[in-house]
Design an enzyme around this catalytic site. Sequence first.
Site, short mmCIF file in Angstrom:
data_model
loop_
_atom_site.label_atom_id
_atom_site.label_comp_id
_atom_site.label_asym_id
_atom_site.label_seq_id
_atom_site.Cartn_x
_atom_site.Cartn_y
_atom_site.Cartn_z
N ASP A 175 0.86 -1.19 0.00
CA ASP A 175 0.00 0.00 0.00
C ASP A 175 0.89 1.23 0.00
O ASP A 175 1.96 1.23 0.62
CB ASP A 175 -0.91 0.00 1.24
CG ASP A 175 -2.12 0.90 1.08
OD1 ASP A 175 -1.93 2.09 0.73
OD2 ASP A 175 -3.24 0.43 1.31
N ARG A 236 -11.60 -2.38 -9.55
CA ARG A 236 -12.04 -1.77 -10.80
C ARG A 236 -11.45 -2.57 -11.95
O ARG A 236 -10.28 -2.98 -11.91
CB ARG A 236 -11.60 -0.30 -10.91
CG ARG A 236 -12.38 0.64 -10.01
CD ARG A 236 -13.81 0.79 -10.48
NE ARG A 236 -14.57 1.79 -9.73
CZ ARG A 236 -15.34 1.51 -8.69
NH1 ARG A 236 -15.42 0.26 -8.24
NH2 ARG A 236 -16.02 2.46 -8.08
N ASP A 260 -14.88 -9.77 -10.40
CA ASP A 260 -16.21 -9.19 -10.24
C ASP A 260 -16.35 -7.92 -11.08
O ASP A 260 -17.43 -7.37 -11.20
CB ASP A 260 -16.47 -8.87 -8.77
CG ASP A 260 -17.87 -8.35 -8.51
OD1 ASP A 260 -18.84 -8.97 -9.00
OD2 ASP A 260 -18.02 -7.30 -7.83
N GLU A 265 -18.01 -2.85 -18.97
CA GLU A 265 -19.14 -3.49 -18.31
C GLU A 265 -20.45 -3.09 -18.95
O GLU A 265 -20.70 -1.90 -19.14
CB GLU A 265 -19.13 -3.13 -16.81
CG GLU A 265 -17.89 -3.66 -16.10
CD GLU A 265 -17.91 -3.43 -14.60
OE1 GLU A 265 -18.87 -2.82 -14.09
OE2 GLU A 265 -16.97 -3.87 -13.92
N HIS A 283 -20.22 -7.75 -11.30
CA HIS A 283 -20.02 -6.55 -10.48
C HIS A 283 -21.08 -6.46 -9.38
O HIS A 283 -21.80 -5.45 -9.26
CB HIS A 283 -20.04 -5.29 -11.35
CG HIS A 283 -19.32 -4.13 -10.69
ND1 HIS A 283 -18.76 -3.11 -11.42
CD2 HIS A 283 -19.08 -3.84 -9.39
CE1 HIS A 283 -18.19 -2.24 -10.60
NE2 HIS A 283 -18.37 -2.66 -9.34
N ILE A 284 -21.12 -7.50 -8.56
CA ILE A 284 -22.10 -7.56 -7.47
C ILE A 284 -21.43 -7.46 -6.10
O ILE A 284 -22.11 -7.55 -5.08
CB ILE A 284 -22.93 -8.86 -7.54
CG1 ILE A 284 -22.01 -10.10 -7.50
CG2 ILE A 284 -23.81 -8.87 -8.77
CD1 ILE A 284 -22.74 -11.41 -7.39
N GLY A 285 -20.12 -7.26 -6.07
CA GLY A 285 -19.40 -7.28 -4.81
C GLY A 285 -19.95 -6.31 -3.77
O GLY A 285 -20.04 -6.64 -2.59
#
Length: 311
Positions: A175, A236, A260, A265, A283-285
């Site tokens: 990070d 993303r 996901d 999209e 893309h349901i996360g």
Amino acid sequence: MDALRVAVTPPAFCKRESLRAELAQYFPNTIFNQKDRYLSMPELVDFLGDADAAVIGRDLINAELIRSLPELRMISKYGVGMDNIDKDALSRANIEIRMTTGTNRRSVAEITLGFMVGLCHNMSSGSEKLKKGDWQRDGGQELSEKTIGIIGCGNVGQELVRLLKPFQCKVKIHDIADRSEFCRKYGAVKMGFDDLIAEADIVTLHVPLTEDTENLINKLVLEKMKSSAFLVNTSRGRVVDQEDLHRALLSGEIAGAGLDVFYEEPPIDTKFLQLSNLMVTPHIGGNTDEAVEAMGKAAIQNLVEYFNLNE
């Protein structure tokens, strides 16, 4: 305040009666997107029209759109991620944007964990084979004690670390922010990007889409991963070069991937979607009932605070 007009675009928000009712208590002149999909740019211009404020999800908010909305004073972001919004153009137009971070962190962390378990245990590929009458009892491997490389350890990444605790995994994180205190608390190890990529049994992505992270995972990175490793992306789509990942999955350069999110999209590359070592969801996360409610309530609260409607 009755004269204030609020326009709400995210389909998930608009379909939830509890959120519609709560928002209407504060803003009776609210209008909701009824199309059960995100709006095209011409539709968005017309829909936002003379709105004073808007609740926006994944809609593209660019300079051209902003110029066509002279009445707009404030945008409340439904969900997280600002890659679809031109913040500089908003600033030039004196339009404020407010977002509450972390509202869907548990939901996204859970689906990430689901991908990890599913990939390790061949759940997706085994399911597809069985549906075709192919009875293959290949149970794969356990997630327990694997080395997990988490790229981006903010709200979702940290929630994932907590969920992984019972699996006794070796957690490595990368990070740009200082996460040393968190690492000490949860026994994670911060390390460099290249070392993490080379060591991890599973690499999972939890970064925003920026100029620095677009195509972060590309051919050169995939070549450094273990051939037995899995890649998971619930952040993303454009963080991963999809063509490079396609080639890596076909060649066996990595063992599999769980996605996901996609480069575009909905995705249209059916050959990519049908790869046997690719596990996918639409893309349901961040779209569980609980996450929709939390994101919606946060978006409403941002509006209430901006217009000073708190009791």
